[in-house]
Scaffold this active site. Sequence first.
Site, mmCIF file in Angstrom:
data_model
loop_
_atom_site.group_PDB
_atom_site.id
_atom_site.type_symbol
_atom_site.label_atom_id
_atom_site.label_comp_id
_atom_site.label_asym_id
_atom_site.label_seq_id
_atom_site.Cartn_x
_atom_site.Cartn_y
_atom_site.Cartn_z
ATOM 1 N N CYS A 63 9.433 20.110 37.004
ATOM 2 C CA CYS A 63 8.201 19.319 37.102
ATOM 3 C C CYS A 63 8.466 17.862 36.729
ATOM 4 O O CYS A 63 9.197 17.583 35.777
ATOM 5 C CB CYS A 63 7.112 19.887 36.190
ATOM 6 S SG CYS A 63 6.268 21.309 36.878
ATOM 7 N N HIS A 64 7.837 16.960 37.471
ATOM 8 C CA HIS A 64 7.981 15.534 37.194
ATOM 9 C C HIS A 64 7.007 15.101 36.097
ATOM 10 O O HIS A 64 5.844 15.523 36.106
ATOM 11 C CB HIS A 64 7.693 14.712 38.450
ATOM 12 C CG HIS A 64 8.678 14.926 39.554
ATOM 13 N ND1 HIS A 64 8.621 16.011 40.406
ATOM 14 C CD2 HIS A 64 9.756 14.197 39.939
ATOM 15 C CE1 HIS A 64 9.613 15.928 41.274
ATOM 16 N NE2 HIS A 64 10.314 14.848 41.019
ATOM 17 N N GLU A 99 0.549 21.796 36.401
ATOM 18 C CA GLU A 99 -0.078 21.287 35.177
ATOM 19 C C GLU A 99 -1.389 22.019 34.894
ATOM 20 O O GLU A 99 -1.687 22.374 33.737
ATOM 21 C CB GLU A 99 -0.334 19.779 35.321
ATOM 22 C CG GLU A 99 0.888 18.904 35.161
ATOM 23 C CD GLU A 99 1.841 18.957 36.350
ATOM 24 O OE1 GLU A 99 2.962 18.468 36.229
ATOM 25 O OE2 GLU A 99 1.466 19.501 37.428
ATOM 26 N N ASP A 113 -4.363 34.468 20.678
ATOM 27 C CA ASP A 113 -3.861 34.361 19.299
ATOM 28 C C ASP A 113 -5.002 34.322 18.288
ATOM 29 O O ASP A 113 -4.912 34.930 17.210
ATOM 30 C CB ASP A 113 -3.002 33.108 19.168
ATOM 31 C CG ASP A 113 -2.508 32.895 17.754
ATOM 32 O OD1 ASP A 113 -1.682 33.702 17.291
ATOM 33 O OD2 ASP A 113 -2.951 31.906 17.109
#
Length: 303
Positions: A63-64, A99, A113
């Site tokens: 990924c950029h 993203e 969590d």
Amino acid sequence: MQDITHKSSTLRIAIAQAIVSVSKKETIDAIKNKSVPKGDVFEMSKAAGLLAVKKTSDVIPDCHPMPIESASFKFKIDELQIKISLEVKTIYKTGVEVEAMHGASVAALTMYDMLKPIDKEIEIQSVKLISKRGGKSDFIDKYKTDLCAVVIVCSDSVSSGKKEDKAGKAIVKKLAELNVKISDYSIIPDEANLIKEKVEQFSKQKIDLIIFTGGTGLSSRDITPDTIKPLLDREIPAMMETARNYGQQRMPYSMLSRGVAGMKNKSLILTLPGSTRGAQETMDALFPHVLHLFRIVEDKGHE
């Protein structure tokens, strides 16, 4: 990472979704009442998801890094499911699908969590891309097909055989990749009368694209724009402004190109630099989006 330096920045939007399933109503009540021991589930998940969006390129190798200009979370409770929706926006050269999915995934993991102490049967059921926008794929259906083009190389040195043409061939190759038919490829010296003849010949033949390469600089023999501009019915300044801006971001001399673009009858005439790199970068800057022009011309003709 893939090379994206040839791409132009456009508005990119992606929406991703993650679903967290709990096993009992009491868990949902605890979320609503903000009584989960580890804190406010939605706020913590949102914060973690935002950090994940920004850090995607740090954990996904291909990924950029990119500017994230908007990231917006929505949470919806549907019985025992919590649906996480994340919309990410940027103006950049590549999309933000990963993203968005990364941010939604981390928000779901954070939720898992925080809830596991009070519910041992939580599941992250799915993470998926809902939609994406931006880039050339959004506009592919707006380009007219069955277009034909001619490429004319204007160069004293190439026409005399002292230099090999590479710019014209690069243009031909790009057009072929876009399924534009090449009706003619020719080489002429930098002579105004020959340039005019080509414009008149091909515009009368109703060739869609008439592309000249060479003669757009500042030497005394660089006369292509000066010859063509008076022949145009309508100039389209933004096309060459776009090309020069694109080139200037890649090398400092693009501002010296004097290329023009415009319509004669229903033919689009473009004047590109004679250097191979300049011609390639101009093609990258303008195509395929410039092809939308022919659909506009066609639609106007039927009004």
